[in-house]
Design a protein around this motif. Structure first.
Motif, PDB file in Angstrom:
ATOM      1  N   GLU A   6      41.486  34.177  32.989  1.00  0.00           N
ATOM      2  CA  GLU A   6      41.569  34.598  34.386  1.00  0.00           C
ATOM      3  C   GLU A   6      40.340  34.090  35.134  1.00  0.00           C
ATOM      4  OE1 GLU A   6      43.935  38.841  33.643  1.00  0.00           O
ATOM      5  OE2 GLU A   6      41.747  38.815  33.828  1.00  0.00           O
ATOM      6  N   PRO A   7      40.439  33.781  36.408  1.00  0.00           N
ATOM      7  CA  PRO A   7      41.601  33.944  37.281  1.00  0.00           C
ATOM      8  C   PRO A   7      42.513  32.720  37.366  1.00  0.00           C
ATOM      9  CG  PRO A   7      39.713  33.353  38.600  1.00  0.00           C
ATOM     10  CD  PRO A   7      39.229  33.434  37.178  1.00  0.00           C
ATOM     11  N   LEU A   8      42.268  31.709  36.506  1.00  0.00           N
ATOM     12  CA  LEU A   8      43.108  30.512  36.576  1.00  0.00           C
ATOM     13  C   LEU A   8      44.521  30.802  36.089  1.00  0.00           C
ATOM     14  CD1 LEU A   8      40.606  27.771  35.338  1.00  0.00           C
ATOM     15  CD2 LEU A   8      41.375  28.224  37.677  1.00  0.00           C
ATOM     16  N   LEU A   9      44.639  31.538  34.990  1.00  0.00           N
ATOM     17  CA  LEU A   9      45.952  31.923  34.466  1.00  0.00           C
ATOM     18  C   LEU A   9      46.063  33.438  34.525  1.00  0.00           C
ATOM     19  CD1 LEU A   9      46.188  29.652  31.275  1.00  0.00           C
ATOM     20  CD2 LEU A   9      46.729  29.087  33.650  1.00  0.00           C
ATOM     21  N   LEU A  10      47.071  33.922  35.223  1.00  0.00           N
ATOM     22  CA  LEU A  10      47.241  35.362  35.420  1.00  0.00           C
ATOM     23  C   LEU A  10      48.496  35.822  34.691  1.00  0.00           C
ATOM     24  CD1 LEU A  10      46.356  35.533  39.225  1.00  0.00           C
ATOM     25  CD2 LEU A  10      44.871  36.029  37.284  1.00  0.00           C
ATOM     26  N   TYR A  11      48.310  36.267  33.454  1.00  0.00           N
ATOM     27  CA  TYR A  11      49.452  36.632  32.622  1.00  0.00           C
ATOM     28  C   TYR A  11      49.964  38.044  32.863  1.00  0.00           C
ATOM     29  CZ  TYR A  11      49.525  32.393  29.803  1.00  0.00           C
ATOM     30  OH  TYR A  11      49.670  31.097  29.383  1.00  0.00           O
ATOM     31  N   LEU A  12      49.105  38.951  33.260  1.00  0.00           N
ATOM     32  CA  LEU A  12      49.560  40.320  33.459  1.00  0.00           C
ATOM     33  C   LEU A  12      50.307  40.436  34.782  1.00  0.00           C
ATOM     34  CD1 LEU A  12      46.511  42.420  32.198  1.00  0.00           C
ATOM     35  CD2 LEU A  12      48.441  41.459  30.911  1.00  0.00           C
ATOM     36  N   PRO A  13      51.359  41.231  34.830  1.00  0.00           N
ATOM     37  CA  PRO A  13      52.106  41.386  36.083  1.00  0.00           C
ATOM     38  C   PRO A  13      51.254  42.119  37.115  1.00  0.00           C
ATOM     39  CG  PRO A  13      52.827  43.011  34.481  1.00  0.00           C
ATOM     40  CD  PRO A  13      51.886  42.097  33.756  1.00  0.00           C
ATOM     41  N   GLY A  14      51.462  41.775  38.349  1.00  0.00           N
ATOM     42  CA  GLY A  14      50.713  42.419  39.424  1.00  0.00           C
ATOM     43  C   GLY A  14      50.675  41.529  40.643  1.00  0.00           C
ATOM     44  N   ALA A  15      49.917  41.954  41.620  1.00  0.00           N
ATOM     45  CA  ALA A  15      49.832  41.220  42.885  1.00  0.00           C
ATOM     46  C   ALA A  15      49.215  39.838  42.667  1.00  0.00           C
ATOM     47  CB  ALA A  15      49.011  42.021  43.885  1.00  0.00           C
ATOM     48  N   LYS A  16      50.000  38.793  42.906  1.00  0.00           N
ATOM     49  CA  LYS A  16      49.529  37.415  42.815  1.00  0.00           C
ATOM     50  C   LYS A  16      50.019  36.678  44.047  1.00  0.00           C
ATOM     51  CE  LYS A  16      50.543  37.603  37.837  1.00  0.00           C
ATOM     52  NZ  LYS A  16      51.359  37.012  36.750  1.00  0.00           N
ATOM     53  N   THR A  17      49.124  36.010  44.725  1.00  0.00           N
ATOM     54  CA  THR A  17      49.538  35.245  45.896  1.00  0.00           C
ATOM     55  C   THR A  17      50.299  34.010  45.441  1.00  0.00           C
ATOM     56  OG1 THR A  17      47.549  33.873  45.936  1.00  0.00           O
ATOM     57  CG2 THR A  17      47.453  36.007  47.089  1.00  0.00           C
ATOM     58  N   LEU A  18      51.012  33.396  46.351  1.00  0.00           N
ATOM     59  CA  LEU A  18      51.741  32.164  46.050  1.00  0.00           C
ATOM     60  C   LEU A  18      50.780  31.092  45.544  1.00  0.00           C
ATOM     61  CD1 LEU A  18      54.382  30.587  46.079  1.00  0.00           C
ATOM     62  CD2 LEU A  18      53.917  29.988  48.472  1.00  0.00           C
ATOM     63  N   LYS A  19      49.600  31.028  46.155  1.00  0.00           N
ATOM     64  CA  LYS A  19      48.606  30.042  45.735  1.00  0.00           C
ATOM     65  C   LYS A  19      48.162  30.295  44.305  1.00  0.00           C
ATOM     66  CE  LYS A  19      43.973  28.336  46.900  1.00  0.00           C
ATOM     67  NZ  LYS A  19      42.826  28.479  47.823  1.00  0.00           N
ATOM     68  N   GLU A  20      47.905  31.552  43.966  1.00  0.00           N
ATOM     69  CA  GLU A  20      47.464  31.886  42.612  1.00  0.00           C
ATOM     70  C   GLU A  20      48.536  31.563  41.579  1.00  0.00           C
ATOM     71  OE1 GLU A  20      44.417  35.604  43.593  1.00  0.00           O
ATOM     72  OE2 GLU A  20      46.563  35.965  43.322  1.00  0.00           O
ATOM     73  N   ARG A  21      49.781  31.812  41.921  1.00  0.00           N
ATOM     74  CA  ARG A  21      50.864  31.501  40.994  1.00  0.00           C
ATOM     75  C   ARG A  21      51.010  30.002  40.810  1.00  0.00           C
ATOM     76  NH1 ARG A  21      55.810  34.781  43.313  1.00  0.00           N
ATOM     77  NH2 ARG A  21      54.586  34.699  45.230  1.00  0.00           N
ATOM     78  N   ALA A  22      50.871  29.255  41.901  1.00  0.00           N
ATOM     79  CA  ALA A  22      50.979  27.797  41.820  1.00  0.00           C
ATOM     80  C   ALA A  22      49.839  27.224  40.981  1.00  0.00           C
ATOM     81  CB  ALA A  22      50.956  27.198  43.230  1.00  0.00           C
TER      82      ALA A  22
END
Length: 463
Positions: A228-244
């Motif tokens: 983290e914060p490059l790979l966010l494996y746990l479910p939760g609030a993620k912006t579109l940018k973070e997911r991309a």
């Protein structure tokens, strides 16, 4: 103790997060902060009792490092899972120092008639009867991979051949995965094969053996936290940018799967009084030294070719590990609804957080180089990978007794599931359904056991 990081969601298991989670957390910092949460009072905590093992550290059969690393922490899961005999339990009494003052920061239990201890009782009598040839085969395969790696790396340097370097890199990736088998065990010389990758045994024992294996897919799982914060494996609030970013960066990180931990360890060593640097780390320099001395190239040339090998091996291990058994929308990740918030049997938690690759199950070499037989490996990490397949009959009996199941999926399903998990924002409202996958003729839906068929092919069949 609340974490300051936005990447530390509230645990659906009630686990308190370390304060610096998601902020370049190192293995040593994780241990330091874990000591603050575990209530071990500078000793070793097992369940709700404290033990003073100071005088036993140097006599520990598994090696002193395991106890040195865990002093001042709760080692309940490690004690239960790493000791497959009754002797350690019988010895504990002489080291007892009192009761812990605060509840455990873990929801996992090991009740006598629960799933894990029942399985353990079935497994322990078998360990003395397991075929030695299986262990010998594991050792031979790893020794052979070391020889192949050295020969290919030197030839790649001599002939300046990148194809040979890539082949050597693939062997390095497979060797590193296979050698991690020894890192879980008591100290042994073959565990140093793992360090040809420049990964460190000490670091890996903390992040992998003591964190990921025991607290799988929770907010205390360092293998999730450290990306983290490059790979966010746990479910939760993620912006579109973070997911991309997670999706795009993931394959890049595979390439540097060996370099990043090394750089992190070297650049943070001063913060930990250099205790995360060990003389034995130099075993990782054997490969480039031989390439330079025997390859007939300049220092820069040998260094360049070595890095081609490292990056190829890292890609293999990163691809295999990150798209392995743990990340899929149907697998439990902290934040999802668990099957239990209290009295959550540790063994059942492992079933909930793991899927098995059907392509490699039952094939000794493929299991060894692909993190195969993954559920049994998590349940009994100190048992040689080569003999895990012999534990399936007992495993199956206990699965049937508790009306539980394993999930067997293809590599493609875990690959696509990995990326879908990275972009998943909504926690699963239901606990994992272990019989969900039934898309093949030799699999069934429901709570019945999955096992190998009589042909010994390693594929699962309905029982």
């Amino acid at each position: 103790m609340a974490s300051k990081s936005k990447y530390a969601p509230v645990s659906s298991l009630g686990i308190k997060s370390t304060p610096t989670r998601g902020s370049s957390l190192t293995t040593d910092l994780w241990l330091e902060e874990k000591r603050e949460l575990d209530g071990a009072e500078g000793l070793w905590r097992i369940h709700d009792d404290l033990y003073d093992l100071t005088g036993f550290v140097e006599r520990h059969p598994g090696g002193s490092e395991w106890l040195e690393l865990t002093k001042g922490t709760d080692i309940t899961e490690a004690f239960e899972v790493h000791h497959l005999s009754t002797l350690p339990v019988e010895m504990l009494g002489k080291f007892r120092a009192g009761k812990a003052k605060i509840p455990r920061n873990s929801p996992f239990t090991f009740h006598e008639n629960g799933f894990y201890r029942t399985l353990k009782r079935e497994i322990i009598p078998l360990l003395g009867e397991l075929p030695e040839q299986s262990v010998n085969n594991t050792n031979f395969m790893c020794d052979a991979m070391v020889a192949a790696l050295l020969v290919l790396a030197i030839l790649a340097t001599v002939y300046w051949n990148f194809y040979l370097a890539i082949l050597a890199g693939l062997v390095l990736g497979m060797l590193t995965i296979a050698a991690h088998n020894y890192v879980h065990m008591k100290d042994n010389f073959r565990m140093y094969y793992f360090q040809f990758s420049m990964l460190q045994i000490r670091d890996w024992r903390i992040s992998h053996a003591l964190s990921h294996h025991l607290l799988t897919n929770t907010i205390a799982d360092l293998e999730i936290t450290m990306v983290e914060p490059l790979l966010l494996y746990l479910p939760g609030a993620k912006t579109l940018k973070e997911r991309a970013i997670s999706v795009l960066v993931s394959p890049v990180l595979w390439l540097f799967f060996f370099h990043i931990p090394l750089i992190r360890r070297l650049t943070t060593a001063y913060k930990h009084d250099y205790k995360n640097i060990k003389l034995t780390d130099t075993t990782g320099l054997i490969l480039p030294l031989l390439m330079y001395c025997l390859g007939g190239q300049s220092v820069f040339g040998a260094f360049l070719m070595w890095n081609v090998i490292l990056m190829t091996g890292a890609f293999y291990m990163g691809f295999t590990g990150m798209n392995g058994a743990h990340h899929h929308p149907d697998i439990f990740h902290d934040g999802d609804t668990p099957r239990a918030k209290e009295n959550y049997d540790w063994g059942l938690a492992q079933l909930d957080s793991i899927m098995e690759h059907k392509e490699v199950t039952g094939h000794h070499f493929l299991v060894l180089v692909n993190f195969g037989e993954h559920c049994l490996h998590h349940l009994f990490p100190t048992v040689d990978h080569g003999v895990l397949e012999h534990l399936y009959p007992a495993f199956e009996r206990v699965l049937r007794r508790f009306d539980e199941n394993l999930r067997f999926v293809t590599k493609w399903e875990t690959l696509s599931g990995n990326f879908r998990q990275l972009v998943r924002t909504e926690p699963n409202p239901k606990a994992p359904e272990l019989g969900k996958y039934d898309g093949r003729n030799d699999f069934i839906r429901g709570s019945g056991c999955l096992r190998r068929n009589s042909s010994g092919s390693g594929r699962a069949s309905a029982s």
